[in-house]
Design a protein around this motif. Sequence first.
Motif, mmCIF file in Angstrom:
data_model
loop_
_atom_site.group_PDB
_atom_site.id
_atom_site.type_symbol
_atom_site.label_atom_id
_atom_site.label_comp_id
_atom_site.label_asym_id
_atom_site.label_seq_id
_atom_site.Cartn_x
_atom_site.Cartn_y
_atom_site.Cartn_z
ATOM 1 N N ILE A 87 -9.928 0.659 0.539
ATOM 2 C CA ILE A 87 -8.705 0.627 1.352
ATOM 3 C C ILE A 87 -9.069 0.514 2.830
ATOM 4 O O ILE A 87 -10.018 1.137 3.294
ATOM 5 C CB ILE A 87 -7.864 1.897 1.102
ATOM 6 C CG1 ILE A 87 -7.483 1.978 -0.385
ATOM 7 C CG2 ILE A 87 -6.625 1.905 1.982
ATOM 8 C CD1 ILE A 87 -6.854 3.296 -0.776
ATOM 9 N N THR A 100 -10.270 7.650 -1.640
ATOM 10 C CA THR A 100 -11.036 6.420 -1.474
ATOM 11 C C THR A 100 -12.347 6.596 -2.212
ATOM 12 O O THR A 100 -12.831 7.718 -2.377
ATOM 13 C CB THR A 100 -11.299 6.099 0.009
ATOM 14 O OG1 THR A 100 -11.964 7.200 0.609
ATOM 15 C CG2 THR A 100 -10.010 5.811 0.748
ATOM 16 N N THR A 156 1.974 2.020 4.529
ATOM 17 C CA THR A 156 0.865 1.329 5.173
ATOM 18 C C THR A 156 -0.226 2.326 5.532
ATOM 19 O O THR A 156 0.056 3.403 6.059
ATOM 20 C CB THR A 156 1.352 0.600 6.444
ATOM 21 O OG1 THR A 156 2.373 -0.322 6.067
ATOM 22 C CG2 THR A 156 0.219 -0.144 7.128
ATOM 23 N N CYS A 157 -1.479 1.946 5.279
ATOM 24 C CA CYS A 157 -2.625 2.793 5.636
ATOM 25 C C CYS A 157 -2.747 2.848 7.153
ATOM 26 O O CYS A 157 -2.837 1.821 7.821
ATOM 27 C CB CYS A 157 -3.902 2.245 5.010
ATOM 28 S SG CYS A 157 -5.359 3.244 5.412
ATOM 29 N N ILE A 196 -7.322 0.108 7.054
ATOM 30 C CA ILE A 196 -6.146 0.272 7.909
ATOM 31 C C ILE A 196 -5.321 -1.007 7.848
ATOM 32 O O ILE A 196 -5.853 -2.108 7.946
ATOM 33 C CB ILE A 196 -6.556 0.602 9.359
ATOM 34 C CG1 ILE A 196 -7.191 1.997 9.416
ATOM 35 C CG2 ILE A 196 -5.363 0.520 10.306
ATOM 36 C CD1 ILE A 196 -7.774 2.369 10.763
ATOM 37 N N PHE A 220 -1.801 7.263 4.407
ATOM 38 C CA PHE A 220 -0.706 6.294 4.395
ATOM 39 C C PHE A 220 0.543 6.917 5.000
ATOM 40 O O PHE A 220 0.769 8.121 4.879
ATOM 41 C CB PHE A 220 -0.388 5.870 2.959
ATOM 42 C CG PHE A 220 -1.318 4.829 2.417
ATOM 43 C CD1 PHE A 220 -0.957 3.483 2.416
ATOM 44 C CD2 PHE A 220 -2.556 5.183 1.905
ATOM 45 C CE1 PHE A 220 -1.809 2.521 1.914
ATOM 46 C CE2 PHE A 220 -3.416 4.221 1.397
ATOM 47 C CZ PHE A 220 -3.045 2.881 1.399
ATOM 48 N N ASP A 240 -3.564 -1.893 5.164
ATOM 49 C CA ASP A 240 -3.250 -2.195 3.763
ATOM 50 C C ASP A 240 -1.927 -1.542 3.393
ATOM 51 O O ASP A 240 -1.610 -0.444 3.846
ATOM 52 C CB ASP A 240 -4.349 -1.679 2.824
ATOM 53 C CG ASP A 240 -5.609 -2.537 2.873
ATOM 54 O OD1 ASP A 240 -5.588 -3.615 3.490
ATOM 55 O OD2 ASP A 240 -6.620 -2.104 2.279
ATOM 56 N N ILE A 290 -8.433 5.992 7.979
ATOM 57 C CA ILE A 290 -9.362 6.373 6.921
ATOM 58 C C ILE A 290 -10.002 7.683 7.356
ATOM 59 O O ILE A 290 -10.607 7.762 8.421
ATOM 60 C CB ILE A 290 -10.440 5.293 6.687
ATOM 61 C CG1 ILE A 290 -9.804 3.931 6.390
ATOM 62 C CG2 ILE A 290 -11.388 5.718 5.571
ATOM 63 C CD1 ILE A 290 -8.950 3.868 5.148
ATOM 64 N N ALA A 340 -7.654 7.832 2.389
ATOM 65 C CA ALA A 340 -6.878 6.917 3.231
ATOM 66 C C ALA A 340 -5.512 7.538 3.476
ATOM 67 O O ALA A 340 -4.807 7.890 2.542
ATOM 68 C CB ALA A 340 -6.738 5.568 2.537
#
Length: 193
Positions: free
Chosen positions: A14, A180, A28-29, A16, A39, A18, A32, A37
């Motif tokens: 994943i 992750t 949306t991410c 940023i 969101f 995504d 990290i 991750a």
Amino acid sequence: MKIERLAEIETTDIQIGDRIHVDHYTATCQEITPKGALFLMDQYLDKPMVMNKENTNKGGYAKSDLREALQSEEVLNIFADIRDHMVPFDNGDLLRIPFAGELFDNLLKWCEPDGHEQWPLMRDRRNRLASRCGEYEWGWLQSKDKSSPTNFYHVNGSGGISAWGASAVTGVRLAFLIATYRKNKEEAEKCHS
């Protein structure tokens, strides 16, 4: 020529920016972290909520009625399809709302400091805006107003920061962690070196 292409792929890596689907919402991410991750939902929940039934910010978000409501099965059921991938925050919660520092770079002097840095995507005001059922909405933040016994901060309808009484009914935009596999992959690679 620079081209931005959006494509749906199956991955455990994943990044940023995504985006995933959660029930009928998207998220949306934003960051990290060592735990996973992080969101943020792109929309507010369909149902607006109060921070506290009584108009007080005593105890902050940690002791709020909203925090309690977000850990209920009614809300957690929205995440049924991804719940096996979710990781709890340090306090054990699976869901939370953002801190003012995560959305805004320069906080107002009476905004309680939260020790968070602005997420990169939130530098663009449009990313701070969100809708509820297709209409732009104001939404709660965890940060309280130091100068008031009742106010918490929220994102207003123009993507700015404002304060409002805790018993007001407004939007709720959820943040959550997804596990992750990068850390596990790096650890496995160290073992084979």
